[in-house]
Motif scaffolding. Structure first.
Motif, PDB file in Angstrom:
ATOM      1  N   ILE A 103       0.862  -1.180   0.000  1.00  0.00           N
ATOM      2  CA  ILE A 103       0.000   0.000   0.000  1.00  0.00           C
ATOM      3  C   ILE A 103       0.897   1.228   0.000  1.00  0.00           C
ATOM      4  CG2 ILE A 103      -1.748   1.294   1.275  1.00  0.00           C
ATOM      5  CD1 ILE A 103      -2.506  -1.425   2.589  1.00  0.00           C
ATOM      6  N   ILE A 104       0.739   2.093  -0.992  1.00  0.00           N
ATOM      7  CA  ILE A 104       1.560   3.298  -1.094  1.00  0.00           C
ATOM      8  C   ILE A 104       0.930   4.399  -0.253  1.00  0.00           C
ATOM      9  CG2 ILE A 104       2.400   5.083  -2.653  1.00  0.00           C
ATOM     10  CD1 ILE A 104       2.569   2.912  -4.786  1.00  0.00           C
ATOM     11  N   ASP A 105       1.729   4.963   0.656  1.00  0.00           N
ATOM     12  CA  ASP A 105       1.268   6.050   1.507  1.00  0.00           C
ATOM     13  C   ASP A 105       1.546   7.414   0.879  1.00  0.00           C
ATOM     14  OD1 ASP A 105       0.464   4.222   3.464  1.00  0.00           O
ATOM     15  OD2 ASP A 105       2.441   4.249   4.419  1.00  0.00           O
ATOM     16  N   ASN A 106       2.750   7.562   0.298  1.00  0.00           N
ATOM     17  CA  ASN A 106       3.152   8.869  -0.197  1.00  0.00           C
ATOM     18  C   ASN A 106       4.226   8.709  -1.279  1.00  0.00           C
ATOM     19  OD1 ASN A 106       3.437  11.693  -0.303  1.00  0.00           O
ATOM     20  ND2 ASN A 106       5.118  11.647   1.166  1.00  0.00           N
ATOM     21  N   VAL A 107       4.140   9.526  -2.314  1.00  0.00           N
ATOM     22  CA  VAL A 107       5.183   9.603  -3.334  1.00  0.00           C
ATOM     23  C   VAL A 107       5.596  11.062  -3.421  1.00  0.00           C
ATOM     24  CG1 VAL A 107       5.763   9.303  -5.762  1.00  0.00           C
ATOM     25  CG2 VAL A 107       4.223   7.690  -4.650  1.00  0.00           C
ATOM     26  N   ASP A 108       6.895  11.326  -3.221  1.00  0.00           N
ATOM     27  CA  ASP A 108       7.386  12.696  -3.210  1.00  0.00           C
ATOM     28  C   ASP A 108       8.528  12.818  -4.221  1.00  0.00           C
ATOM     29  OD1 ASP A 108       7.767  15.300  -2.511  1.00  0.00           O
ATOM     30  OD2 ASP A 108       8.711  14.892  -0.572  1.00  0.00           O
ATOM     31  N   LEU A 109       8.305  13.586  -5.266  1.00  0.00           N
ATOM     32  CA  LEU A 109       9.320  13.818  -6.286  1.00  0.00           C
ATOM     33  C   LEU A 109      10.127  15.042  -5.875  1.00  0.00           C
ATOM     34  CD1 LEU A 109      10.499  13.075  -9.060  1.00  0.00           C
ATOM     35  CD2 LEU A 109       8.793  14.578 -10.065  1.00  0.00           C
ATOM     36  N   TRP A 110      11.377  14.824  -5.488  1.00  0.00           N
ATOM     37  CA  TRP A 110      12.231  15.919  -5.028  1.00  0.00           C
ATOM     38  C   TRP A 110      12.832  16.706  -6.181  1.00  0.00           C
ATOM     39  CZ3 TRP A 110      15.579  13.326  -0.644  1.00  0.00           C
ATOM     40  CH2 TRP A 110      14.730  12.996   0.419  1.00  0.00           C
ATOM     41  N   GLY A 111      12.886  16.101  -7.340  1.00  0.00           N
ATOM     42  CA  GLY A 111      13.435  16.776  -8.500  1.00  0.00           C
ATOM     43  C   GLY A 111      14.935  16.576  -8.643  1.00  0.00           C
ATOM     44  N   LYS A 112      15.538  17.382  -9.518  1.00  0.00           N
ATOM     45  CA  LYS A 112      16.959  17.245  -9.822  1.00  0.00           C
ATOM     46  C   LYS A 112      17.792  17.936  -8.748  1.00  0.00           C
ATOM     47  CE  LYS A 112      18.099  17.341 -14.128  1.00  0.00           C
ATOM     48  NZ  LYS A 112      18.475  17.745 -15.495  1.00  0.00           N
ATOM     49  N   ARG A 113      18.745  17.175  -8.192  1.00  0.00           N
ATOM     50  CA  ARG A 113      19.641  17.690  -7.160  1.00  0.00           C
ATOM     51  C   ARG A 113      21.062  17.236  -7.444  1.00  0.00           C
ATOM     52  NH1 ARG A 113      17.046  18.585  -1.688  1.00  0.00           N
ATOM     53  NH2 ARG A 113      14.864  18.842  -2.198  1.00  0.00           N
ATOM     54  N   ARG A 114      21.990  17.942  -6.868  1.00  0.00           N
ATOM     55  CA  ARG A 114      23.409  17.598  -7.012  1.00  0.00           C
ATOM     56  C   ARG A 114      23.728  16.402  -6.125  1.00  0.00           C
ATOM     57  NH1 ARG A 114      27.352  19.617  -9.545  1.00  0.00           N
ATOM     58  NH2 ARG A 114      29.493  19.527  -8.826  1.00  0.00           N
ATOM     59  N   LEU A 115      24.488  15.452  -6.663  1.00  0.00           N
ATOM     60  CA  LEU A 115      24.894  14.277  -5.900  1.00  0.00           C
ATOM     61  C   LEU A 115      26.046  14.638  -4.957  1.00  0.00           C
ATOM     62  CD1 LEU A 115      24.985  11.662  -8.802  1.00  0.00           C
ATOM     63  CD2 LEU A 115      23.157  12.004  -7.151  1.00  0.00           C
ATOM     64  N   ALA A 116      26.172  13.895  -3.872  1.00  0.00           N
ATOM     65  CA  ALA A 116      27.255  14.123  -2.925  1.00  0.00           C
ATOM     66  C   ALA A 116      28.604  13.771  -3.550  1.00  0.00           C
ATOM     67  CB  ALA A 116      27.035  13.299  -1.661  1.00  0.00           C
ATOM     68  N   TYR A 117      28.594  12.790  -4.444  1.00  0.00           N
ATOM     69  CA  TYR A 117      29.809  12.399  -5.154  1.00  0.00           C
ATOM     70  C   TYR A 117      29.424  11.914  -6.546  1.00  0.00           C
ATOM     71  CZ  TYR A 117      28.231   7.830  -3.518  1.00  0.00           C
ATOM     72  OH  TYR A 117      27.477   6.721  -3.242  1.00  0.00           O
ATOM     73  N   GLU A 118      30.378  11.939  -7.439  1.00  0.00           N
ATOM     74  CA  GLU A 118      30.135  11.566  -8.829  1.00  0.00           C
ATOM     75  C   GLU A 118      29.882  10.062  -8.965  1.00  0.00           C
ATOM     76  OE1 GLU A 118      33.150  11.639 -12.325  1.00  0.00           O
ATOM     77  OE2 GLU A 118      32.445  13.691 -11.992  1.00  0.00           O
ATOM     78  N   ILE A 119      28.857   9.702  -9.725  1.00  0.00           N
ATOM     79  CA  ILE A 119      28.538   8.308 -10.010  1.00  0.00           C
ATOM     80  C   ILE A 119      28.540   8.135 -11.525  1.00  0.00           C
ATOM     81  CG2 ILE A 119      26.814   6.478  -9.797  1.00  0.00           C
ATOM     82  CD1 ILE A 119      25.695   7.983  -7.357  1.00  0.00           C
ATOM     83  N   ASP A 120      29.428   7.304 -12.033  1.00  0.00           N
ATOM     84  CA  ASP A 120      29.521   7.067 -13.486  1.00  0.00           C
ATOM     85  C   ASP A 120      29.610   8.370 -14.276  1.00  0.00           C
ATOM     86  OD1 ASP A 120      29.377   4.331 -13.038  1.00  0.00           O
ATOM     87  OD2 ASP A 120      27.194   4.291 -13.234  1.00  0.00           O
ATOM     88  N   LYS A 121      30.430   9.296 -13.810  1.00  0.00           N
ATOM     89  CA  LYS A 121      30.667  10.603 -14.443  1.00  0.00           C
ATOM     90  C   LYS A 121      29.410  11.466 -14.499  1.00  0.00           C
ATOM     91  CE  LYS A 121      34.531   8.853 -17.066  1.00  0.00           C
ATOM     92  NZ  LYS A 121      35.152   8.659 -18.359  1.00  0.00           N
ATOM     93  N   VAL A 122      28.505  11.280 -13.548  1.00  0.00           N
ATOM     94  CA  VAL A 122      27.271  12.064 -13.449  1.00  0.00           C
ATOM     95  C   VAL A 122      27.284  12.793 -12.111  1.00  0.00           C
ATOM     96  CG1 VAL A 122      24.758  11.934 -13.340  1.00  0.00           C
ATOM     97  CG2 VAL A 122      26.003  10.421 -14.878  1.00  0.00           C
ATOM     98  N   ASN A 123      26.972  14.095 -12.119  1.00  0.00           N
ATOM     99  CA  ASN A 123      27.001  14.913 -10.903  1.00  0.00           C
ATOM    100  C   ASN A 123      25.623  15.230 -10.352  1.00  0.00           C
ATOM    101  OD1 ASN A 123      29.820  15.166 -10.814  1.00  0.00           O
ATOM    102  ND2 ASN A 123      29.741  16.784 -12.359  1.00  0.00           N
ATOM    103  N   GLU A 124      24.565  14.966 -11.107  1.00  0.00           N
ATOM    104  CA  GLU A 124      23.205  15.269 -10.676  1.00  0.00           C
ATOM    105  C   GLU A 124      22.327  14.041 -10.821  1.00  0.00           C
ATOM    106  OE1 GLU A 124      22.090  18.497 -13.269  1.00  0.00           O
ATOM    107  OE2 GLU A 124      22.470  19.936 -11.666  1.00  0.00           O
ATOM    108  N   GLY A 125      21.191  14.060 -10.137  1.00  0.00           N
ATOM    109  CA  GLY A 125      20.228  12.985 -10.259  1.00  0.00           C
ATOM    110  C   GLY A 125      18.838  13.477  -9.890  1.00  0.00           C
ATOM    111  N   ILE A 126      17.828  12.738 -10.295  1.00  0.00           N
ATOM    112  CA  ILE A 126      16.437  13.062  -9.978  1.00  0.00           C
ATOM    113  C   ILE A 126      16.014  12.154  -8.835  1.00  0.00           C
ATOM    114  CG2 ILE A 126      14.077  13.175 -10.857  1.00  0.00           C
ATOM    115  CD1 ILE A 126      15.410  13.482 -13.695  1.00  0.00           C
TER     116      ILE A 126
END
Length: 95
Positions: free
Chosen positions: A36-59
């Protein structure tokens, strides 16, 4: 039923339509497995704490849900095989 929350990070190249499709996919997995889903919250695009696979941002997407103990294992498996998921975590919430 136990309370859980999951946060997953999508690749920043996803457009709004792809983000919606990914969120609906994971909501569908939770609901078809008896959760049962209580809540879905889309935070949007934010900067990552560290680079993952040469990517600095994520949704970022946060989902709170209730489920039996087997569901997080299946959800984790699906997160791992889905393209575009940079990171994910599933946490059991205390009462």
């Amino acid at each position: 039923m136990r309370n859980y929350e999951t946060i997953f990070i999508l690749h920043p190249s996803f457009d709004e339509e792809a983000v919606t499709a990914a969120v609906e996919k994971f909501k569908g997995v939770i609901e078809t497995e008896g959760g049962i889903i209580d809540n879905v919250d889309l935070w949007g695009k934010r900067r990552l704490a560290y680079e993952i696979d040469k990517v600095n941002e994520g949704i970022y997407v946060l989902v709170n849900f209730q489920a039996e103990a087997e569901l997080p294992k299946e959800l984790d498996r699906i997160f791992r095989i889905t393209d575009g998921i940079l990171r994910h975590i599933i946490v059991k919430l205390d009462k």
